[in-house]
Motif scaffolding. Sequence first.
Motif, PDB file in Angstrom:
ATOM      1  N   VAL A  45      -3.362  -3.612  -3.109  1.00 43.22           N
ATOM      2  CA  VAL A  45      -3.731  -3.034  -2.351  1.00 43.22           C
ATOM      3  C   VAL A  45      -4.893  -2.342  -1.759  1.00 43.22           C
ATOM      4  CG1 VAL A  45      -3.215  -3.359   0.126  1.00 43.22           C
ATOM      5  CG2 VAL A  45      -1.302  -4.907  -1.336  1.00 43.22           C
TER       6      VAL A  45
ATOM      7  N   ARG B 207      -9.363   8.620   9.912  1.00 46.62           N
ATOM      8  CA  ARG B 207      -8.537   7.690  10.826  1.00 46.62           C
ATOM      9  C   ARG B 207      -9.278   8.039  11.694  1.00 46.62           C
ATOM     10  NH1 ARG B 207      -3.243   6.057  11.977  1.00 46.62           N
ATOM     11  NH2 ARG B 207      -3.166   4.247  12.957  1.00 46.62           N
TER      12      ARG B 207
ATOM     13  N   THR C 132       1.304   4.467  -3.318  1.00 42.77           N
ATOM     14  CA  THR C 132       1.688   5.759  -2.921  1.00 42.77           C
ATOM     15  C   THR C 132       2.514   6.322  -3.037  1.00 42.77           C
ATOM     16  OG1 THR C 132      -0.664   5.002  -0.840  1.00 42.77           O
ATOM     17  CG2 THR C 132       1.299   7.400  -0.904  1.00 42.77           C
TER      18      THR C 132
ATOM     19  N   LEU D 255     -10.892  -9.059   7.544  1.00 43.97           N
ATOM     20  CA  LEU D 255     -11.353  -7.988   6.841  1.00 43.97           C
ATOM     21  C   LEU D 255     -12.483  -7.147   6.100  1.00 43.97           C
ATOM     22  CD1 LEU D 255      -7.347  -7.159   6.892  1.00 43.97           C
ATOM     23  CD2 LEU D 255      -8.745  -6.004   8.192  1.00 43.97           C
ATOM     24  N   ASP D 256     -12.936  -6.297   6.291  1.00 39.95           N
ATOM     25  CA  ASP D 256     -14.157  -6.565   5.772  1.00 39.95           C
ATOM     26  C   ASP D 256     -13.627  -5.593   3.567  1.00 39.95           C
ATOM     27  OD1 ASP D 256     -16.371  -5.025   4.070  1.00 39.95           O
ATOM     28  OD2 ASP D 256     -16.966  -3.979   5.295  1.00 39.95           O
ATOM     29  N   GLU D 257     -13.501  -6.978   3.141  1.00 37.46           N
ATOM     30  CA  GLU D 257     -13.307  -6.862   2.057  1.00 37.46           C
ATOM     31  C   GLU D 257     -14.221  -6.690   0.887  1.00 37.46           C
ATOM     32  OE1 GLU D 257     -11.219 -10.299   0.447  1.00 37.46           O
ATOM     33  OE2 GLU D 257     -10.276 -10.880   2.750  1.00 37.46           O
TER      34      GLU D 257
ATOM     35  N   GLN E  53     -16.525  -3.848   1.056  1.00 31.06           N
ATOM     36  CA  GLN E  53     -15.951  -2.426   1.353  1.00 31.06           C
ATOM     37  C   GLN E  53     -14.887  -1.442   0.842  1.00 31.06           C
ATOM     38  OE1 GLN E  53     -15.639  -0.518   5.223  1.00 31.06           O
ATOM     39  NE2 GLN E  53     -14.428   1.455   4.310  1.00 31.06           N
ATOM     40  N   ALA E  54     -13.417  -2.541   0.840  1.00 37.85           N
ATOM     41  CA  ALA E  54     -12.327  -2.266   0.421  1.00 37.85           C
ATOM     42  C   ALA E  54     -12.560  -2.375  -1.329  1.00 37.85           C
ATOM     43  CB  ALA E  54     -11.248  -3.229   0.785  1.00 37.85           C
ATOM     44  N   ALA E  55     -13.040  -3.021  -2.029  1.00 42.64           N
ATOM     45  CA  ALA E  55     -13.729  -3.209  -3.144  1.00 42.64           C
ATOM     46  C   ALA E  55     -14.741  -2.026  -3.441  1.00 42.64           C
ATOM     47  CB  ALA E  55     -14.130  -4.545  -4.166  1.00 42.64           C
ATOM     48  N   ARG E  56     -15.894  -1.760  -3.194  1.00 40.65           N
ATOM     49  CA  ARG E  56     -16.764  -1.272  -2.938  1.00 40.65           C
ATOM     50  C   ARG E  56     -16.204   0.598  -3.377  1.00 40.65           C
ATOM     51  NH1 ARG E  56     -21.662  -3.797  -0.555  1.00 40.65           N
ATOM     52  NH2 ARG E  56     -22.504  -5.054  -2.022  1.00 40.65           N
TER      53      ARG E  56
ATOM     54  N   LYS F 188     -11.042  -2.382   6.602  1.00 41.52           N
ATOM     55  CA  LYS F 188     -11.654  -2.175   8.857  1.00 41.52           C
ATOM     56  C   LYS F 188     -11.171  -3.136   9.006  1.00 41.52           C
ATOM     57  CE  LYS F 188     -13.249   2.236   9.298  1.00 41.52           C
ATOM     58  NZ  LYS F 188     -13.860   3.434   8.378  1.00 41.52           N
TER      59      LYS F 188
ATOM     60  N   PRO G  20     -12.388   2.023  -3.577  1.00 47.08           N
ATOM     61  CA  PRO G  20     -11.340   2.030  -3.525  1.00 47.08           C
ATOM     62  C   PRO G  20     -10.079   3.072  -2.428  1.00 47.08           C
ATOM     63  CG  PRO G  20     -11.924   0.577  -4.825  1.00 47.08           C
ATOM     64  CD  PRO G  20     -13.901   2.624  -4.351  1.00 47.08           C
ATOM     65  N   ILE G  21      -9.901   2.519  -1.493  1.00 48.23           N
ATOM     66  CA  ILE G  21      -8.772   3.294  -1.042  1.00 48.23           C
ATOM     67  C   ILE G  21      -7.103   2.624  -1.052  1.00 48.23           C
ATOM     68  CG2 ILE G  21      -7.724   4.382   1.366  1.00 48.23           C
ATOM     69  CD1 ILE G  21     -10.664   4.185   3.065  1.00 48.23           C
ATOM     70  N   LEU G  22      -6.631   3.399  -2.199  1.00 48.69           N
ATOM     71  CA  LEU G  22      -5.494   2.644  -2.725  1.00 48.69           C
ATOM     72  C   LEU G  22      -4.499   3.019  -2.507  1.00 48.69           C
ATOM     73  CD1 LEU G  22      -7.008   1.455  -6.460  1.00 48.69           C
ATOM     74  CD2 LEU G  22      -7.286   0.142  -3.883  1.00 48.69           C
ATOM     75  N   ARG G  23      -5.215   3.724  -2.051  1.00 50.55           N
ATOM     76  CA  ARG G  23      -2.964   4.542  -1.602  1.00 50.55           C
ATOM     77  C   ARG G  23      -3.985   6.214  -0.174  1.00 50.55           C
ATOM     78  NH1 ARG G  23      -1.455  10.010  -4.330  1.00 50.55           N
ATOM     79  NH2 ARG G  23      -0.258  10.289  -2.529  1.00 50.55           N
ATOM     80  N   TYR G  24      -2.399   6.252   0.353  1.00 52.87           N
ATOM     81  CA  TYR G  24      -2.618   6.506   1.652  1.00 52.87           C
ATOM     82  C   TYR G  24      -2.754   8.477   0.675  1.00 52.87           C
ATOM     83  CZ  TYR G  24      -0.325  10.536   5.261  1.00 52.87           C
ATOM     84  OH  TYR G  24      -1.006  11.972   5.817  1.00 52.87           O
TER      85      TYR G  24
ATOM     86  N   THR H 108      -6.959  -6.125  -3.152  1.00 54.37           N
ATOM     87  CA  THR H 108      -8.696  -5.581  -3.539  1.00 54.37           C
ATOM     88  C   THR H 108      -8.932  -5.481  -4.747  1.00 54.37           C
ATOM     89  OG1 THR H 108     -10.200  -4.141  -2.908  1.00 54.37           O
ATOM     90  CG2 THR H 108      -8.397  -3.598  -3.439  1.00 54.37           C
TER      91      THR H 108
ATOM     92  N   PHE I 179       0.619  -1.506   0.325  1.00 58.01           N
ATOM     93  CA  PHE I 179       0.161   0.175   0.071  1.00 58.01           C
ATOM     94  C   PHE I 179       1.159   1.385   0.197  1.00 58.01           C
ATOM     95  CE2 PHE I 179      -2.252   3.584   2.184  1.00 58.01           C
ATOM     96  CZ  PHE I 179      -3.935   3.473   1.505  1.00 58.01           C
TER      97      PHE I 179
END
Lengths: 450, 494
Positions: free
Chosen positions: A298, B489, A122, B468-470, B472-475, A302, B477-481, A313, A118
């Motif tokens: 990736v 958070r 980034t 983990l909630d997979e 949500q991860a796909a719906r 949560k 997507p948060i793929l970077r910081y 993902t 991840f």
Amino acid sequence: MTATYRYLPDTKQDQEEMLSFLGISSTDELFEDIPPEIRLKGELNIPAAIPEPQLLKKMHELASQNKNANQYPTFLGAGTYDHYIPSVVNHMISRSEFYTAYTPYQPEISQGELQAIFEFQTMVCELTGMDVANSSMYDGFTSLAEAASLAVASTKRSKVLISKAVHPESRAIINPVSAGQGYTVEEVDLAADVTDLVKLQEQIDQDTAAVIVQYPNFFGSIEDLAEMKKTTEANGALFIVSANPLALALLQAPGKLGADIVIGDMQPLGIPMSFGGPHCGYFAVHKKFMRKIPGRIVGQTKDEQGKRGFVLTLQAREQHIRRDKATSNICSNQALNALASSVCMTALGKQGVRHMAQLNIEKADYMAKRLQEKGFMIMNQSPFFNEFVVELPRPVKEVNAKLLEAGMIGGFDLGSDYGFDNQMLIAVTEQRTKEEIDQFVEVLEASVNG
Amino acid sequence: MVEYNELIFEISRPGRIGSSLPESDVDKIDLYDKLPKHLIRDVQAELPEVSELQLVRHYTALSNKNHGIDNGFYPLGSCTMKYNPKINEDVARFEGFSRIHPYQPEETVQGALQLLHELQEELAEITGMDAVTLQPSAGAQGEWTGLMMVKAYLEQKGETRTKVLVPDSAHGTNPASATVAGFKTVTIPSNENGLVDLEELKKHVDHDTAALMLTNPNTLGLFEKDIVEIAKVVHEAGGLLYYDGANANAILGKTTPGKMGFDIVHLNLHKTFTTPHGGGGPGAGPVGVKKKLIPYLPVPRVEKDGEKYVLNSDHPRSIGRVKGYYGNFGILVRAYTYIRTMGPEGLRQVSESAVLHANYLRKKLEPYFEAPYSQVCKHEFVLSGSKQKKLGVRTLDMAKRLLDFGYHPPTIYFPLNVEECLMIEPTETESKETLDAFAEVMIQIAKEVENNPGVVLEAPHTTVIGRLDEVQAARQPILRYTKEKAAEREVVKS
Ligand SMILES: Cc1ncc(COP(=O)(O)O)c(C=O)c1O
């Protein structure tokens, strides 16, 4: 069988116990389903086992038959570079929790790898100015071919234009890839050291899926992406930029210049040359292609307690789900090298990466100027990063032989790939000292006269 | 242990640095003198800014949240998670291997070329093939390379065949590789014994069949006993046989794909030949071929010319280049070192032990789990969680429960033709004690499913993070910081 091999723990007793549990007397019985006519009769005809001390010695001998960049300062680049790799990089990737793990399919016990990827994604997004990056590809060359395939699939067009100033190996690899997928690839000629924009205008049409350029290009020159973007966009094609990630520390991010896909190789940042591999392709896209990107990605999510965690993902894109409907077959990638690159970018940091890039541009500039002072012709008409082309009065091969005698590895011969006889592509990284550069120039000068 | 949950970006502070580069020893340059303004970076890349120790602590903390073979048993079927020898790591890092450039003059890299040439020959012997290319980076790329050679070979014969046959138990890369090579995939159902159904196969094999891709032993861990007949059927129709040798751990020194009748084979050096999986790669996927396909091998080829080793691209019928330079050299060095460590008897014992271990573990577990194919297996075997599913516990739950005992779970839900599949590959490098201990835990879990299913359904209990909630991860997507997401958070935390 009595545990004579250090990787095989079974003692005679272990073996007997297991055999008797199975109600058989020999492991041969476990191979009876192999038809006798296709069983091997004798042992494999390969060299005998070597104990560790002798093997180390043998491998050292083999390695010492290669001239390495530590003994022989190298001025070769052409896609693979001798850069400084901070010591921490090797230490971190040698943590065996990382390197002996498989792909992180069980997130609860793979958070380390997942988070590292991840972070890698980034960093790639930051450097390229793109929205989404994957977790790596085999190398920059195959990454480029996959980008072309993505463009063809998403535009439903069947022609790809690739600049001749793109690395010859990228242009080679795209051939079998396009043959497999049934699209055509046309090369766009050069105008001196950069892509010919007039030719690009002529060749681009409504069937063009993508225009592919390299930044800096194979000759080290910095292409004007803004100009190319205009032509590309006007024809509804995607703009694919193959970029050296180190150069991006100083150059405008391709994402800001209109790139739809940015690909390349992370090798300059933390990955040894290793005779050409393993390196680490990267693949970054505008967010509209997020669900078309090849390879593993990736994402953050949560757990049941609301705690932040990471998972693989958007897997619906991938071969293990989609099988023959998948647009890419990639499975294993270059994860450990992506980690190496992340650690390197972290060690160099925001300031250090720029500093390293600056050293490269300055040293290459210094060397080019020295050569010009000695009467050599520098072929680049555009600004260049850490590579440039010099014309020699003699075949590059001969000059490289002189350089080797003087204890240096010379540059890349542009004769065979481009027909530019007597032209040498020289790379000068931060690893090369002023003394080494001066010595190189001296040998070049002497080789002209000698 | 104190939990560590920071991203590298979150511990970053402006002004810190984790490395030291020298100052320039040549003239400084102002970029604005050299480049047009619009090609100079305006917004700096937000890379981390941490000290060297902070870096080391960060990645060490991450590594502590990762399970590798060195941490414990890893019976992940189809992945051959055997021990990755340390000497291989040392050797690949020798400067004579790691600091050589791929375009150095051939005379300056004779050691490297010799290694490649010898490895080609040894892998050819191990697979019973006539020549090998080391170029492909991984199994999938090997498959694609092989299929492109099939295509070129057929074209040369003036034939266009469009179908590639793949059994339903095949790895996902097989059909995907067929597609990217421009073929149509036809799936062949397995029979009730888990093997290729000869009659089914005959129905599909015709003049349009380019190749059959087969894994043998197949992904159920079973040897395709009819292989000679299968090869005959395909060859008689003018098709070629492709061997997915990703998992060759059962056949070393026992038989070869060449003897079985295959024309093309790829190996995963990151499985059978102990090179580390690296958390997903890099690997290496050499491809071996029979004589008739040699002209189509990728270039450049590593050849021996008298006493010298050379790179030769002068092979006009070659499919061309499939990967940069000469393959994942550093990985090839590791595999070479391994083959030298084991020798012929050693490699044969590898397969004998791998098969013995798989059968031993299979027999121990069969009373407790549905065994859809109860017969001698090769290096791996499958069980089905169908019995447990009837009690409301799925294979996924049992896999998660295994984590509580420090084991990496087996491969699950693959192959696709087995319901609630658990695919177990113990490998030869595990001791009998480890196999016994693992069997006991599996049996305990089977009992828990009957007596105390909650403990399995809610597993894992001991890992650093829960399920983990997979979705949500796909719906979403948060793929970077990004700083914004980090701020979100903080809100969750308080
Ligand atoms: C049977 C089989 N074939 C092919 C592959 C693909 O190999 P790779 O991941 O190296 O591309 C794998 C590995 O996952 C496999 O198990």
